[in-house]
Design a protein around this motif. Structure first.
Motif, PDB file in Angstrom:
ATOM      1  N   LEU A   1       0.896  -1.276   0.224  1.00 15.75           N
ATOM      2  CA  LEU A   1      -0.079  -0.094  -0.082  1.00 15.75           C
ATOM      3  C   LEU A   1       0.886   1.361   0.033  1.00 15.75           C
ATOM      4  N   GLY A   2       2.105   1.236   0.493  1.00 11.22           N
ATOM      5  CA  GLY A   2       2.836   2.310   0.694  1.00 11.22           C
ATOM      6  C   GLY A   2       2.198   3.255   1.269  1.00 11.22           C
ATOM      7  N   ILE A   3       2.308   4.810   1.118  1.00 11.56           N
ATOM      8  CA  ILE A   3       1.457   5.836   1.765  1.00 11.56           C
ATOM      9  C   ILE A   3       0.365   6.113   1.098  1.00 11.56           C
ATOM     10  N   MET A   4      -0.368   5.357   0.107  1.00 16.69           N
ATOM     11  CA  MET A   4      -1.475   5.478  -0.251  1.00 16.69           C
ATOM     12  C   MET A   4      -1.579   6.848  -1.008  1.00 16.69           C
ATOM     13  N   GLU A   5      -0.416   7.347  -1.746  1.00 12.46           N
ATOM     14  CA  GLU A   5      -0.356   8.667  -2.396  1.00 12.46           C
ATOM     15  C   GLU A   5      -1.265   8.299  -3.563  1.00 12.46           C
ATOM     16  N   GLY A   6      -2.042   9.370  -3.869  1.00 13.83           N
ATOM     17  CA  GLY A   6      -2.889   9.408  -5.153  1.00 13.83           C
ATOM     18  C   GLY A   6      -4.376   8.620  -4.861  1.00 13.83           C
ATOM     19  N   GLY A   7      -4.445   8.208  -3.630  1.00 10.13           N
ATOM     20  CA  GLY A   7      -5.764   7.701  -3.494  1.00 10.13           C
ATOM     21  C   GLY A   7      -5.956   6.041  -3.722  1.00 10.13           C
ATOM     22  N   ILE A   8      -6.985   5.280  -3.676  1.00 14.90           N
ATOM     23  CA  ILE A   8      -7.076   3.967  -3.443  1.00 14.90           C
ATOM     24  C   ILE A   8      -6.690   3.386  -5.085  1.00 14.90           C
ATOM     25  N   ASP A   9      -7.507   3.997  -6.143  1.00 18.69           N
ATOM     26  CA  ASP A   9      -7.132   3.502  -7.378  1.00 18.69           C
ATOM     27  C   ASP A   9      -5.825   3.430  -7.697  1.00 18.69           C
ATOM     28  N   LYS A  10      -4.863   4.424  -7.717  1.00 21.15           N
ATOM     29  CA  LYS A  10      -3.455   4.653  -7.857  1.00 21.15           C
ATOM     30  C   LYS A  10      -2.811   3.441  -7.024  1.00 21.15           C
ATOM     31  N   THR A  11      -3.304   3.251  -5.815  1.00 26.00           N
ATOM     32  CA  THR A  11      -2.468   2.445  -4.566  1.00 26.00           C
ATOM     33  C   THR A  11      -2.871   0.954  -5.293  1.00 26.00           C
ATOM     34  N   VAL A  12      -4.126   0.732  -5.658  1.00 27.45           N
ATOM     35  CA  VAL A  12      -4.366  -0.808  -6.243  1.00 27.45           C
ATOM     36  C   VAL A  12      -3.424  -1.206  -7.544  1.00 27.45           C
ATOM     37  N   ALA A  13      -3.491  -0.062  -8.413  1.00 28.40           N
ATOM     38  CA  ALA A  13      -2.816  -0.262  -9.490  1.00 28.40           C
ATOM     39  C   ALA A  13      -1.513  -0.386  -9.478  1.00 28.40           C
ATOM     40  N   LYS A  14      -0.570   0.123  -8.441  1.00 25.59           N
ATOM     41  CA  LYS A  14       0.648   0.179  -8.440  1.00 25.59           C
ATOM     42  C   LYS A  14       1.106  -0.966  -7.729  1.00 25.59           C
ATOM     43  N   ALA A  15       0.321  -1.406  -6.562  1.00 28.61           N
ATOM     44  CA  ALA A  15       0.714  -2.872  -5.879  1.00 28.61           C
ATOM     45  C   ALA A  15       0.321  -3.860  -6.659  1.00 28.61           C
ATOM     46  N   ALA A  16      -0.636  -4.038  -7.673  1.00 25.52           N
ATOM     47  CA  ALA A  16      -1.003  -4.886  -8.361  1.00 25.52           C
ATOM     48  C   ALA A  16       0.031  -5.149  -9.536  1.00 25.52           C
ATOM     49  N   ALA A  17       0.715  -4.384 -10.186  1.00 27.36           N
ATOM     50  CA  ALA A  17       1.894  -4.342 -10.880  1.00 27.36           C
ATOM     51  C   ALA A  17       3.080  -4.677 -10.323  1.00 27.36           C
ATOM     52  N   ASN A  18       3.200  -4.838  -8.936  1.00 30.74           N
ATOM     53  CA  ASN A  18       4.329  -5.159  -8.286  1.00 30.74           C
ATOM     54  C   ASN A  18       4.679  -6.684  -8.227  1.00 30.74           C
ATOM     55  N   SER A  19       5.615  -7.229  -8.839  1.00 27.02           N
ATOM     56  CA  SER A  19       5.786  -8.668  -9.064  1.00 27.02           C
ATOM     57  C   SER A  19       5.927  -9.256  -7.525  1.00 27.02           C
ATOM     58  N   ARG A  20       6.820  -8.490  -6.896  1.00 31.33           N
ATOM     59  CA  ARG A  20       6.899  -9.145  -5.337  1.00 31.33           C
ATOM     60  C   ARG A  20       5.729  -9.256  -4.458  1.00 31.33           C
ATOM     61  N   VAL A  21       4.763  -8.134  -4.697  1.00 34.68           N
ATOM     62  CA  VAL A  21       3.627  -8.151  -3.971  1.00 34.68           C
ATOM     63  C   VAL A  21       2.679  -9.334  -4.379  1.00 34.68           C
ATOM     64  N   SER A  22       2.439  -9.271  -5.749  1.00 34.47           N
ATOM     65  CA  SER A  22       1.830 -10.500  -6.430  1.00 34.47           C
ATOM     66  C   SER A  22       2.081 -11.677  -6.045  1.00 34.47           C
ATOM     67  N   GLN A  23       3.459 -12.103  -5.966  1.00 31.43           N
ATOM     68  CA  GLN A  23       4.034 -13.296  -5.677  1.00 31.43           C
ATOM     69  C   GLN A  23       3.480 -13.814  -4.440  1.00 31.43           C
ATOM     70  N   ARG A  24       3.775 -12.964  -3.226  1.00 27.98           N
ATOM     71  CA  ARG A  24       3.308 -13.393  -1.942  1.00 27.98           C
ATOM     72  C   ARG A  24       1.959 -13.498  -1.692  1.00 27.98           C
ATOM     73  N   ILE A  25       1.048 -12.465  -2.288  1.00 29.95           N
ATOM     74  CA  ILE A  25      -0.431 -12.627  -2.372  1.00 29.95           C
ATOM     75  C   ILE A  25      -0.989 -13.802  -2.991  1.00 29.95           C
ATOM     76  N   GLU A  26      -0.562 -14.241  -4.037  1.00 37.62           N
ATOM     77  CA  GLU A  26      -1.072 -15.399  -4.937  1.00 37.62           C
ATOM     78  C   GLU A  26      -0.654 -16.850  -3.766  1.00 37.62           C
ATOM     79  N   LYS A  27       0.684 -16.839  -3.177  1.00 37.37           N
ATOM     80  CA  LYS A  27       0.814 -18.148  -2.660  1.00 37.37           C
ATOM     81  C   LYS A  27       0.307 -18.002  -1.279  1.00 37.37           C
ATOM     82  N   THR A  28      -0.412 -16.887  -0.434  1.00 36.46           N
ATOM     83  CA  THR A  28      -0.853 -16.947   0.797  1.00 36.46           C
ATOM     84  C   THR A  28      -2.337 -17.433   0.777  1.00 36.46           C
ATOM     85  N   LYS A  29      -2.564 -18.245   1.810  1.00 40.17           N
ATOM     86  CA  LYS A  29      -3.901 -18.884   1.987  1.00 40.17           C
ATOM     87  C   LYS A  29      -4.546 -18.132   3.053  1.00 40.17           C
ATOM     88  N   GLU A  30      -3.809 -17.564   4.181  1.00 40.33           N
ATOM     89  CA  GLU A  30      -4.523 -16.867   5.241  1.00 40.33           C
ATOM     90  C   GLU A  30      -3.546 -15.766   5.495  1.00 40.33           C
TER      91      GLU A  30
END
Length: 418
Positions: free
Chosen positions: A79-108
């Motif tokens: 999430l960082g500091i959520m600069e630019g609001g929710i939409d920009k925060t979501v787009a930036k996080a979803a494009a981050n490969s490290r964020v994607s990898q850990r969320i994909e492999k996590t179950k809880e």
């Protein structure tokens, strides 16, 4: 750390905690709540012992994450500091490969102090998880185990006139959360005190509460051997320094060391602020200190007080309030990144001067002897957090109090009554 007496027996889960562990072993989203000292953290630790693959433990703040040995909610979901609001925060996080990898492999995931998570951050994390996992279920089908107490610390929002509580967000209902309430205190064995605390938690200031608080009135004297809780940090620093200066003998100083990974950009000073440690620990023999770590043998807990008896370069001898002698060695406090890897290691004796602490920094501590001023407090739940740090009502003293400080948020009352 070591002690010179036979270690205390390990705590065993009580009946309601065993019930909670059974529900945690299921698959539903869980909200584990209850008043201060009922063992929410204990239950989570017992649950984690059962898991061969440990789920990520997330905290609302960096300081809480360091004490938990976990990582922050913001870093895990990118999430960082959520600069630019929710939409920009979501787009930036979803494009981050490290964020994607850990969320994909996590179950809880386990999220501690959920009351301090802002609804906007929770919504952003939900959308990030849905996008990455390509799943329209809440949080993309991730199982959530949430812990905390909405009667305690609210989320920080400097720009809102009214507190934004997570349970008022539509997403909270979509999660179909199974609620578990722990009621039996592990901090105090005094059931009358427990009943008083429950009333204060609910903002009730009736005749019984008034009588109790009046009976605790006692002026703060210069020779008080215990911890004074203040609402503000500068009051704590001034009081601790004054008491230390009054002691004769040699002043010993221990600099808190920080080792950072190459990826870490956070300044050294800010990293130390995430830990419960001071930048420089100043001690003299005879100083009152607060231990900021739980002991595995349970000779003491986070918040236990002790008098410094002997100081050496690598160990400090203390006499606890119960007369037990313990030796304290330097320990590491870790800051973890979003992937759960150590990004910084903060090292010093796990001690702070114990004559004073802030109400906020005392969160999670069980204090042996306590003196507080409950007048002119401004935050909902502040008086409850302060009083509930006491292990023993006979070692609780109040210099002054006002009825206006005993208050609970109306939305929180309604949520818990429902």
């Amino acid at each position: 750390m070591s002690s010179s007496k036979i270690p205390a027996k390990k705590n065993k889960a009580n009946e309601e905690q065993l019930e909670a562990l059974t529900l945690l072993s299921g698959t539903e989203n869980i909200f584990l709540t209850g008043s201060a000292g009922t063992g929410k953290t204990f239950v989570i630790k017992e649950y984690l012992k059962q898991k061969t693959k440990k789920p990520p433990v997330l905290a609302s703040t960096g300081a809480a994450a360091v004490l938990l040995g976990g990582r922050t909610f913001h870093s895990f979901f990118g999430l960082g500091i959520m600069e630019g609001g929710i939409d920009k925060t979501v787009a930036k996080a979803a494009a981050n490969s490290r964020v994607s990898q850990r969320i994909e492999k996590t179950k809880e995931v386990i999220i501690d102090e959920i009351s301090m998570i802002h609804p906007a951050a929770f919504e952003a994390a939900d959308r990030i998880a849905k996008t990455i996992r390509k799943n329209d279920f809440p949080f993309g089908g991730l199982r959530l185990i949430l812990t905390g107490d909405f009667f305690q610390l609210p989320p920080v929002d400097r720009f809102a006139n009214k507190t934004s509580w997570l349970f008022n967000h539509p997403l909270w209902n979509e999660l179909e959360i199974q609620k578990i309430i722990l009621r039996r205190s592990m901090r105090t064995a005094n059931r009358e005190f427990e009943a008083i605390l429950d009333k204060i938690r609910y903002g009730i200031c009736d005749e019984e509460v008034t009588s109790f608080l009046d009976s605790k009135r006692k002026p703060l004297t210069e020779n008080f051997t215990g911890t004074v809780l203040f609402a503000r940090k500068n009051e704590v620093e001034t009081y601790n320094q004054k008491r230390l200066d009054e002691l004769k003998g040699k002043l010993h100083e221990f600099e808190t060391s920080v080792v950072v990974s190459s990826r870490t950009q956070t300044p050294r000073e800010k990293l130390i602020d995430l830990s419960p440690l001071p930048h420089t620990l100043q001690l003299k023999e005879g100083a009152l200190v607060m231990i900021r770590r739980n002991d595995e043998s349970e000779s003491y807990v986070n918040g236990s007080l002790g008098i410094v008896k002997k100081i050496a370069a690598e160990e400090i001898d203390l006499e606890l309030m119960n007369g037990m002698r313990v030796t304290v060695e330097k320990e590491d406090f870790h800051v973890l990144d979003g992937d759960g890897k150590v990004s910084a290691t903060i090292t010093n004796f796990p001690l702070t001067l114990g004559w004073a602490a802030t109400i906020h920094k005392s969160q999670g501590a069980s204090i042996d002897s306590l003196h507080i001023n409950l007048k002119n407090l401004w935050e909902y739940g502040q008086a409850y957090v302060a009083i509930s740090r006491a292990k023993n009502p006979h070692e609780l003293f109040i210099s002054d109090w006002s009825k206006q400080s005993i208050k609970a948020d109306s939305d929180v009352l309604e949520y818990y009554q429902d």
